[in-house]
Design a protein around this motif. Structure first.
Motif, PDB file in Angstrom:
ATOM      1  N   GLN A 269       0.813  -1.222   0.000  1.00  0.00           N
ATOM      2  CA  GLN A 269       0.000   0.000   0.000  1.00  0.00           C
ATOM      3  C   GLN A 269       0.847   1.272   0.000  1.00  0.00           C
ATOM      4  OE1 GLN A 269      -3.613   0.079  -0.113  1.00  0.00           O
ATOM      5  NE2 GLN A 269      -3.058  -1.975  -0.815  1.00  0.00           N
ATOM      6  N   GLY A 270       2.004   1.226  -0.660  1.00  0.00           N
ATOM      7  CA  GLY A 270       2.810   2.434  -0.835  1.00  0.00           C
ATOM      8  C   GLY A 270       3.641   2.825   0.368  1.00  0.00           C
ATOM      9  N   ASN A 271       3.815   1.919   1.360  1.00  0.00           N
ATOM     10  CA  ASN A 271       4.664   2.230   2.511  1.00  0.00           C
ATOM     11  C   ASN A 271       6.117   1.968   2.127  1.00  0.00           C
ATOM     12  OD1 ASN A 271       6.257   1.504   5.028  1.00  0.00           O
ATOM     13  ND2 ASN A 271       4.360   2.220   5.969  1.00  0.00           N
ATOM     14  N   PRO A 272       6.967   3.027   2.069  1.00  0.00           N
ATOM     15  CA  PRO A 272       8.338   2.848   1.549  1.00  0.00           C
ATOM     16  C   PRO A 272       9.156   1.812   2.315  1.00  0.00           C
ATOM     17  CG  PRO A 272       7.780   5.171   1.685  1.00  0.00           C
ATOM     18  CD  PRO A 272       6.682   4.432   2.379  1.00  0.00           C
ATOM     19  N   PHE A 273       9.084   1.816   3.649  1.00  0.00           N
ATOM     20  CA  PHE A 273       9.874   0.867   4.426  1.00  0.00           C
ATOM     21  C   PHE A 273       9.418  -0.563   4.156  1.00  0.00           C
ATOM     22  CE2 PHE A 273      10.680  -1.391   8.538  1.00  0.00           C
ATOM     23  CZ  PHE A 273      12.069  -1.408   8.443  1.00  0.00           C
ATOM     24  N   PHE A 274       8.120  -0.758   4.062  1.00  0.00           N
ATOM     25  CA  PHE A 274       7.573  -2.077   3.746  1.00  0.00           C
ATOM     26  C   PHE A 274       8.059  -2.529   2.366  1.00  0.00           C
ATOM     27  CE2 PHE A 274       3.279  -4.592   4.149  1.00  0.00           C
ATOM     28  CZ  PHE A 274       3.991  -5.778   4.112  1.00  0.00           C
ATOM     29  N   LEU A 275       8.084  -1.610   1.417  1.00  0.00           N
ATOM     30  CA  LEU A 275       8.573  -1.934   0.078  1.00  0.00           C
ATOM     31  C   LEU A 275      10.040  -2.368   0.124  1.00  0.00           C
ATOM     32  CD1 LEU A 275       7.017   1.003  -1.997  1.00  0.00           C
ATOM     33  CD2 LEU A 275       6.652  -1.429  -2.432  1.00  0.00           C
ATOM     34  N   GLU A 276      10.877  -1.584   0.811  1.00  0.00           N
ATOM     35  CA  GLU A 276      12.304  -1.905   0.879  1.00  0.00           C
ATOM     36  C   GLU A 276      12.524  -3.269   1.526  1.00  0.00           C
ATOM     37  OE1 GLU A 276      14.315   1.196   2.939  1.00  0.00           O
ATOM     38  OE2 GLU A 276      14.025   2.681   1.362  1.00  0.00           O
ATOM     39  N   GLU A 277      11.820  -3.515   2.637  1.00  0.00           N
ATOM     40  CA  GLU A 277      12.008  -4.780   3.341  1.00  0.00           C
ATOM     41  C   GLU A 277      11.465  -5.949   2.515  1.00  0.00           C
ATOM     42  OE1 GLU A 277      13.644  -5.378   6.352  1.00  0.00           O
ATOM     43  OE2 GLU A 277      14.327  -3.361   5.853  1.00  0.00           O
ATOM     44  N   SER A 278      10.425  -5.720   1.730  1.00  0.00           N
ATOM     45  CA  SER A 278       9.884  -6.783   0.882  1.00  0.00           C
ATOM     46  C   SER A 278      10.894  -7.180  -0.182  1.00  0.00           C
ATOM     47  CB  SER A 278       8.578  -6.318   0.220  1.00  0.00           C
ATOM     48  OG  SER A 278       7.585  -6.052   1.192  1.00  0.00           O
ATOM     49  N   VAL A 279      11.489  -6.191  -0.821  1.00  0.00           N
ATOM     50  CA  VAL A 279      12.503  -6.484  -1.841  1.00  0.00           C
ATOM     51  C   VAL A 279      13.695  -7.196  -1.208  1.00  0.00           C
ATOM     52  CG1 VAL A 279      14.140  -5.436  -3.463  1.00  0.00           C
ATOM     53  CG2 VAL A 279      11.774  -4.616  -3.362  1.00  0.00           C
ATOM     54  N   ARG A 280      14.148  -6.713  -0.039  1.00  0.00           N
ATOM     55  CA  ARG A 280      15.289  -7.352   0.628  1.00  0.00           C
ATOM     56  C   ARG A 280      14.960  -8.805   0.966  1.00  0.00           C
ATOM     57  NH1 ARG A 280      19.917  -6.256   2.670  1.00  0.00           N
ATOM     58  NH2 ARG A 280      19.714  -4.086   2.067  1.00  0.00           N
TER      59      ARG A 280
END
Length: 866
Positions: A269-280
């Motif tokens: 849902q566009g949360n930057p930290f969630f995005l970064e951790e998902s990719v990691r």
């Protein structure tokens, strides 16, 4: 390549590379505009509001690094979840950087650095040095600052910090950053609140961020801007993912990772930290592999399972760590978000070589960052959420053992600076279930907070210590400490307007303990506090009963302090009950006894008992019409309060001086004292006394002819009394409002408020106030265009009967004047003449000349030709 300065989380992240900064251009422009206004001398507050992980700290970092802030003095601090109970923690963090204080500095070095920094800024700030030294427990033992009342120390501290910051802004514009205000302590909040009031003409930009649950009172300021950081919009989310994945779609413009991008966009849902951790996570698990600068899917998309929340994702990442690395990360989480190497080494139970290897792997996986190498290594968690999840994955027993180890390590490492760590020791001892130390350190931390007037924090620590005492074996020492802790809660809960039932429960339990121990002194102290608790709650009869119990125990003991407290509390309760004879006796005992060195003692009261006893005694004299004695006693109390410059005592003394004059009708003397009392309440944040000062000053204004201004003040006083929830203040303020409405000619409102005052004073058996309220009800009824004569006369007579019973001569005179005026309107000349003549005689006898002209005019009209 060399030793770096202390860095914060985002600064440490830079060394590893940041993800693209996307989608915050409107917020950046708003910050730049606020910076321009502040630089021109129109200070600004900008608040960044958003959920965890939405990018608040990143926006702050990018703004601080921009060329726009060059030439500004930048100072940063932040709150931490476990620091909310530690007063001034973010302020001390900021001051350490400002004064270049290092953890290894001894008290002498700390003292030298603080003094040098402040005096280099401006010699005129010399008087601020003791307050700043006190925050670091670095003031000399003979410092006069230590002898100040907690309220004075707090005010001096808040003013000192504000003056230093504003003085810096005169040399160069100042950019202050306070992050994570949702974890702020009450005293740091007070510093910010005071600073915000001074911003409009200062070259200061105060930039703060917080999660939605935090609340403040700045929203109405014209120089306040709130920027809500919502999750990134779809286009920005897609652009961020392209930056993270390294694929822009190639020649076709359509990335083979597009389905993955859509999945991640929907889930995060566009949360930057969630995005970064998902990719990691996808990289760590081999779902994504890197080829030629970009990532590709190594598994079918259908097999992917992306956790529903960032917390679940972090927990899964932590579970995949090697056992020794997971264990170390959890151990670090017990210490806090900032992890000193020495403390981690002491509790990790791991050889140094293995410890370094695990730390290196945790840094490579971006769970921890190294923020400092010198004078000691310090690590920090990548994000507050990372710390919260790592701590939450610990089993209770393991968590308990680690907290207990932290206590031992902190004690060993602190050396002679144990006082600096007492709050952390109290928290770790409680969570480590080291109950004897949780009791000791909790009490010390509560005492420390209370000396700083950090009452909310003090209550928290005292109650933690009490909870710890429940786990210890029964002993006399433990029981005595439990009693003392419950007594120590009184001041803090009173200031915070804690529920009376909560305080009463503490006192009931203390009473049982003291009775079991057979300790008359502590039992007497409990009874004195119970009397005060009931007095504040408006239960006058019970307040008197417990005051008498305290006195019965104090006299055989010959304990001067307990006797003084008991006499004072009894005097207050007798005054409210309208028993002015006994009130005078109680206060006069203190006046006679508290002489010499005892003149400055407080005996556990908020003010100086000798000064406050004289102030209350003057109020008794005023109600009885002994104005000469009342004025002399009030002046003596004011002199004592001014000798020690004690704000609470000064308010009570000024109130005593002024009310004597107000009752006598001497407005030129009443007004300045009440104005001073109200300013003191506002300046020193003495909110419990503010409603009475505000209402009394408003009435004095109205009586001397400034009716509109006076009425506005009295209405404000009523609002304050309602907010404070103190029945005696509310009854007084409502009666003042009724009289002010009378003077404004608003007769219906005056009658309504008078009736309300009668109901309030009857409910709480405030008989003196009740007599005044009945007189006001008679006045407001009698002055109606078509008055209910019988009803008005009945109210006057009830007021007069009660005033005669209680010896309230000024009120008796007013009742006679009211009855005489009412009889005259009904052309009952004989009773009118008798009542008015009586009023005139009484006014003259008491030198109440303010009401003489109109009474004499009324009598002359009655005695004129038929």
């Amino acid at each position: 390549v060399g030793v770096t300065a202390l860095r914060r989380r985002l600064q440490a992240t830079v060394a590893r590379g940041l993800s693209p900064f996307i989608g915050r251009q409107p917020e950046v422009e708003a910050l730049q505009q606020a910076l321009a206004w502040a630089g021109a001398g129109q200070g600004q507050v900008v608040a960044l509001l958003g959920e965890a992980g939405v990018g608040k700290s990143r926006l702050v970092y990018e703004f601080l690094q921009s060329h726009h802030t060059q030439g500004w003095l930048r100072r940063e601090s932040s709150s931490v979840s476990y620091g909310k109970a530690t007063a001034y923690l973010p302020i001390c963090d900021l001051l350490k950087a400002y004064c270049r204080i290092e953890d290894r500095d001894d008290l002498r070095a700390v003292r030298a650095k603080i003094t040098g920094q402040i005096l280099t800024l401006d010699d005129a700030l010399q008087d601020t040095v003791p307050a700043v030294l006190a925050l670091f427990e670095a003031q000399p033992a003979d410092s006069p600052f230590l002898a100040l009342d907690p309220l004075q120390r707090r005010r001096r501290t808040l003013e000192a910090l504000k003056r230093i910051l504003l003085r810096e802004s005169q040399i160069q514009p100042l950019l202050l950053v306070f992050e994570d205000l949702h974890w702020i302590d009450s005293e740091t909040q007070a510093v910010l609140d005071l600073l915000v009031e001074s911003l409009p003409t200062a070259r200061v930009l105060l930039l703060v961020n917080y999660r939605p649950e935090y609340q403040h009172g700045w929203g109405s300021k014209t120089y306040y801007t709130q920027l809500r950081l919502d999750p990134l919009p779809e286009a920005s989310t897609e652009a961020l993912l392209q930056g993270l994945l390294g694929d822009d779609g190639g020649a076709t413009g359509r990335s083979p990772l597009h389905p993955l991008t859509r999945l991640l966009m929907d889930r995060t849902q566009g949360n930057p930290f969630f995005l970064e951790e998902s990719v990691r996570t996808l990289v760590e698990t081999g779902v994504l592999v890197r080829e030629r600068g970009a990532y590709r899917l190594a598994q079918p998309l259908e097999t992917l399972q992306v956790p529903a929340t960032v917390q679940a994702l972090l927990a899964a990442r932590i579970d995949r760590l090697p056992p020794e690395d997971k264990r170390l990360l959890q151990t670090a989480a017990v210490i806090g978000t900032e992890v000193p190497w020495a403390l981690l080494q002491a509790i990790a139970d791991t050889p140094d070589e293995a410890l370094y290897r695990s730390l290196a792997r945790l840094q490579a996986a971006e769970f921890l960052y190294e923020t400092s190498l010198f004078p000691e290594r310090v690590y920090t968690f990548k994000h507050a959420l990372t710390h919260e999840v790592a701590y939450g994955t610990l089993l209770h027993e393991r968590r308990r053992v680690l907290h207990a180890r932290v206590v031992e390590a902190l004690e060993a490492l602190a050396g002679d600076r144990l006082d600096d760590q007492v709050e952390r020791l109290a928290q770790h001892a409680r969570r480590g279930e080291v109950w004897d130390k949780a009791l000791a350190y909790g009490r010390q931390a509560g005492d420390k907070a209370q000396t700083r007037s950090a009452y909310r924090e003090a209550v928290g620590y005292f109650e933690q210590a009490l909870a710890a005492s429940e786990h210890l074996p029964a002993s006399r020492s433990t029981a005595e400490q439990a009693i003392d802790l419950r007594l120590g809660l009184r001041t803090a809960l009173t200031v915070l307007r804690g529920e009376p039932g909560r305080m009463l429960d503490h006192l009931r339990r203390a009473e049982t303990l003291a009775q079991t121990l057979g300790d008359p002194l502590r039992l007497g102290q409990v009874y004195a506090d119970m009397g005060n608790n009931f007095w504040l709650a408006g239960e006058v009869e019970r307040a008197i009963a417990y005051g008498q119990r305290a006195l019965a125990l104090a006299v055989p003991l010959g304990h001067v302090g307990l006797q003084a407290r008991a006499h004072f509390r009894l005097g207050q309760a007798y005054y409210d009950a309208g028993d002015y004879v006994r009130a005078v006796e109680s206060f006069e005992r203190n006046v006679a006894t508290l002489q010499g060195d005892l003149l400055a003692e407080r005996f556990g009261y908020n003010g100086i008992v000798a000064a406050s006893s004289r102030a209350w005694l003057s109020l008794c004299h005023a109600e009885r019409g002994a104005f000469t004695e009342g004025r002399a006693m009030a002046a003596d109390g004011l002199r004592i309060a001014e000798t020690d410059n004690h704000p609470f005592s000064l308010v009570e003394a000024c109130h005593g001086v002024s009310v004597v004059s107000l009752r006598q009708g001497d407005m030129p003397r009443a007004v300045p004292g009440l104005e001073r009392a109200m300013r003191l309440c506002q300046d020193w944040h003495i909110l419990m006394l503010l409603p009475r000062q505000t209402a009394a000053l408003g009435l004095a204004y109205a009586l001397e002819g400034r009716v509109a201004a006076g009425l506005a003040l009295v209405e404000q006083g009523v609002e304050q009394a309602v907010t404070r929830g103190r029945p005696r203040a509310l009854g007084f303020a409502v009666a003042c409002l009724s009289e002010a409405y009378l003077l404004a000619g608003r007769l219906d409102e005056a009658r309504t408020r008078a009736a309300q005052a009668v109901d309030l004073t009857r409910q709480y058996t405030y008989r003196g106030q009740q007599a005044w309220a009945l007189w006001l009800l008679g006045e407001s009824t009698a002055r109606q265009a078509s008055p209910e004569v019988a009803s008005a006369a009945d109210h006057y007579r009830q007021a007069l009967a009660l005033a005669e019973e209680l010896g309230m001569r000024p009120l008796q005179a007013h009742c006679h004047r009211g009855l005489g005026t009412l009889y005259a309107r009904q052309e009952q000349r004989q009773p009118a003449r008798a009542a008015l003549a009586t009023a005139i005689d009484m006014y003259r006898a008491m030198a109440m000349t303010f009401w003489l002209p109109q009474t004499e005019a009324a009598l002359a009209q009655v005695e004129g030709p038929p």
